[in-house]
Design a protein around this motif. Structure first.
Motif, PDB file in Angstrom:
ATOM      1  N   THR A 171      -9.959  -6.828   1.370  1.00  0.00           N
ATOM      2  CA  THR A 171     -10.911  -5.714   1.368  1.00  0.00           C
ATOM      3  C   THR A 171     -10.788  -4.899   2.650  1.00  0.00           C
ATOM      4  O   THR A 171     -10.744  -3.665   2.626  1.00  0.00           O
ATOM      5  N   GLU A 172     -10.693  -5.647   3.773  1.00  0.00           N
ATOM      6  CA  GLU A 172     -10.547  -5.005   5.077  1.00  0.00           C
ATOM      7  C   GLU A 172      -9.235  -4.221   5.129  1.00  0.00           C
ATOM      8  O   GLU A 172      -9.172  -3.084   5.622  1.00  0.00           O
ATOM      9  N   SER A 173      -8.202  -4.810   4.593  1.00  0.00           N
ATOM     10  CA  SER A 173      -6.879  -4.201   4.585  1.00  0.00           C
ATOM     11  C   SER A 173      -6.900  -2.881   3.797  1.00  0.00           C
ATOM     12  O   SER A 173      -6.318  -1.876   4.231  1.00  0.00           O
ATOM     13  N   ILE A 174      -7.613  -2.868   2.660  1.00  0.00           N
ATOM     14  CA  ILE A 174      -7.695  -1.636   1.854  1.00  0.00           C
ATOM     15  C   ILE A 174      -8.470  -0.565   2.615  1.00  0.00           C
ATOM     16  O   ILE A 174      -8.085   0.609   2.650  1.00  0.00           O
ATOM     17  N   ARG A 175      -9.571  -1.003   3.280  1.00  0.00           N
ATOM     18  CA  ARG A 175     -10.363  -0.043   4.072  1.00  0.00           C
ATOM     19  C   ARG A 175      -9.490   0.599   5.148  1.00  0.00           C
ATOM     20  O   ARG A 175      -9.537   1.811   5.375  1.00  0.00           O
ATOM     21  N   TYR A 192     -15.239   1.000  -4.065  1.00  0.00           N
ATOM     22  CA  TYR A 192     -16.320   0.115  -4.504  1.00  0.00           C
ATOM     23  C   TYR A 192     -15.815  -1.318  -4.468  1.00  0.00           C
ATOM     24  O   TYR A 192     -14.845  -1.649  -5.164  1.00  0.00           O
ATOM     25  N   ALA A 193     -16.469  -2.152  -3.620  1.00  0.00           N
ATOM     26  CA  ALA A 193     -16.066  -3.563  -3.542  1.00  0.00           C
ATOM     27  C   ALA A 193     -17.314  -4.424  -3.600  1.00  0.00           C
ATOM     28  O   ALA A 193     -18.316  -4.108  -2.967  1.00  0.00           O
ATOM     29  N   ASP A 194     -17.259  -5.492  -4.404  1.00  0.00           N
ATOM     30  CA  ASP A 194     -18.447  -6.340  -4.506  1.00  0.00           C
ATOM     31  C   ASP A 194     -18.392  -7.486  -3.486  1.00  0.00           C
ATOM     32  O   ASP A 194     -18.631  -8.625  -3.807  1.00  0.00           O
ATOM     33  N   GLY A 195     -18.010  -7.185  -2.266  1.00  0.00           N
ATOM     34  CA  GLY A 195     -17.931  -8.212  -1.215  1.00  0.00           C
ATOM     35  C   GLY A 195     -16.498  -8.350  -0.728  1.00  0.00           C
ATOM     36  O   GLY A 195     -15.567  -7.974  -1.427  1.00  0.00           O
ATOM     37  N   VAL A 233     -14.006  -9.253  -8.588  1.00  0.00           N
ATOM     38  CA  VAL A 233     -13.561 -10.652  -8.589  1.00  0.00           C
ATOM     39  C   VAL A 233     -13.959 -11.294  -9.902  1.00  0.00           C
ATOM     40  O   VAL A 233     -15.083 -11.113 -10.372  1.00  0.00           O
ATOM     41  N   GLU A 234     -13.013 -11.988 -10.522  1.00  0.00           N
ATOM     42  CA  GLU A 234     -13.331 -12.670 -11.774  1.00  0.00           C
ATOM     43  C   GLU A 234     -12.359 -13.819 -11.996  1.00  0.00           C
ATOM     44  O   GLU A 234     -11.134 -13.628 -11.824  1.00  0.00           O
TER      45      GLU A 234
END
Ligand code: ADP
Length: 318
Positions: A171-175, A192-195, A233-234
Motif C-alpha cells: 500500500t505504501e509502495s503504491i502511494r 482506495y485501500a481498505d488498510g 483483500v480477499e
C-alpha cells in the motif's frame, strides 16, 4: 526275414509322408512369413520413410510441411507430434520476423527524426531553436524507453532475471508511486485501500507493474482524466486494480493486448506513444510471481486492469 521287411515298409512310407508334409508346411510358412514381412514393412517402414523425407524438408526451414498421420498407432502419433512441432516452429519464426520488423521500424523512426533535425540545425542558422533541440531530446527519450523495454522483456523471457523477494508494504509502495505523478496536475489519482497490506515479492518489479498500468491508464484516459486505483483483500490475497474512463478495449482484443508489440489501433495517433511492450512486461513479471492478472473493459466507458498477489505469511495469520 520276411516278417521283418513287412514291418519296416509302413515306417518308411510314414517318414516319407511326414517329410512331404514338413516341406509343404515350411513352404507355406515361408510364403506367409514373406507376405507378413512385406505387409509390416509397408505399414511401418513406408510411413517412416515418408516422415523422414518430411523431416528433412523441415530441417531445411520449410515450416509449412505436414507429416502424414498414417500407419501404426505409434507411427501416426509420431507424425502428430512432429506436426505440432512444425506448427510451433512456424509460429516462432513468424514472431521472430514480426519482432525484427517492429524493432527496426521503431528504432528507425526516432533515428530519422534526430538525424533530420540535427542536419537542419547545422545547415540553417535560424533553425537552432530550443523547440528543435527539445524534439531531439524527446526522440532520444523514446529510443531509450524502447531499448529499455526491449532489454527488460528479453531478460524476463529468457528467464535470466531472478526475483529479489522481500516483505514490504504494498500500500505504501503504491502511494509512493502515485506521489511521483503529482506533477501531472491535469490528472487525478484517487486511491482506495481498505488498510495497509504487506506482500512478499520483488518490490522493484511490482512497482514496474503498477507504473506500466498507470501509464497506460494515463495514455488512454477519458475526458475526466481520473485514474482510480483500488486495493482490496480477499481470501489471503490482495487485489490491486487500475481503472480509467477512456475509450476501452474491444472484447475480441482483450486476450491479444498481453502479446508483445500488440497495439489495438495501429493507425491511431496515440498508438505512436507506447512501445507495445508494457503489458507483456506486466504479464511476465506477474507470471514469475505466480500472481493472477486480467482486464475488464467496456467500449467507450473505460478499462480496469487488475492483478493479485498472496499476502505475506504474517499477514495471513492475523
Ligand atoms: P503500449 O506501449 O502500446 O501501451 P502495452 O503493451 O502497454 O503497449 O498495451 C498494448 C495495447 O493495449 C495498447 O497499445 C492499447 O491498444 C491497449 N491498452 C492498454 N492499456 C489500455 C487502457 N488502459 N485503455 C485502452 N487500451 C489499452
Amino acid at each position: 526275414m520276411v516278417m521283418l521287411e513287412s514291418e519296416i515298409t509302413p515306417v518308411d512310407s510314414t517318414v516319407e509322408t511326414l517329410k512331404i508334409q514338413l516341406l509343404c508346411v515350411t513352404a507355406v510358412m515361408l510364403l506367409l512369413g514373406g507376405a507378413l514381412a512385406l505387409v509390416i514393412a509397408r505399414k511401418i517402414a513406408g510411413p517412416l520413410t515418408a516422415i523422414n523425407e518430411s523431416a528433412k524438408e523441415l530441417a531445411r526451414g520449410d515450416y509449412s510441411i505436414r507429416f502424414a498421420e498414417e500407419g501404426t498407432r505409434e507411427v501416426s502419433e509420431l507424425a502428430h507430434t512432429l506436426n505440432y512441432a512444425a506448427e510451433e516452429l512456424s509460429k516462432v519464426e513468424g514472431l521472430r520476423r514480426e519482432l525484427l520488423a517492429n524493432v527496426s521500424h521503431d528504432l528507425r523512426t526516432p533515428l530519422t527524426m534526430i538525424r533530420g533535425y540535427s542536419e537542419v540545425m547545422r545547415d540553417l542558422p535560424g533553425e537552432n531553436t530550443p523547440e528543435n533541440v527539445q524534439t531531439i531530446i524527446d526522440e532520444t527519450e523514446r529510443l531509450t524507453e524502447l531499448v529499455n523495454d526491449l532489454l527488460d522483456l528479453s531478460r524476463l523471457e529468457a528467464g535470466v532475471v531472478a526475483l529479489d523477494k522481500t516483505t514490504f508494504n504494498l500500500t505504501e509502495s503504491i502511494r509512493a508511486i502515485l506521489k511521483r505523478y503529482d506533477k501531472l496536475a491535469d490528472y487525478s489519482f484517487p486511491f482506495y485501500a481498505d488498510g495497509d497490506v504487506t506482500v512478499t515479492a520483488d518490490e522493484l518489479k511490482i512497482s514496474q507493474v503498477v507504473y506500466n498500468l498507470v501509464n497506460n491508464a494515463i495514455t488512454y484516459a477519458g475526458e475526466d482524466k481520473v485514474i482510480s486505483l483500488r486495493q482490496t483483500v480477499e481470501g489471503g490475497k490482495v487485489r490491486v486494480s487500475v481503472s480509467d474512463t477512456g475509450e476501452g478495449i474491444p472484447a475480441d482484443k482483450l486476450r491479444d493486448i498481453w502479446e508483445r508489440y500488440y497495439k489495438v489501433d495501429k493507425e491511431h495517433k496515440r498508438a505512436q506513444v507506447g512501445t507495445g511492450l508494457g503489458l507483456s512486461i506486466v504479464k511476465n513479471i506477474l507470471d514469475m510471481h505466480g500472481g493472477a492478472y486480467g482486464v475488464e473493459s467496456t467500449l467507450g466507458q473505460g478499462s480496469t486492469f487488475w492483478f493479485e498477489l498472496p499476502l505475506a505469511q504474517s499477514e495471513e495469520k492475523v
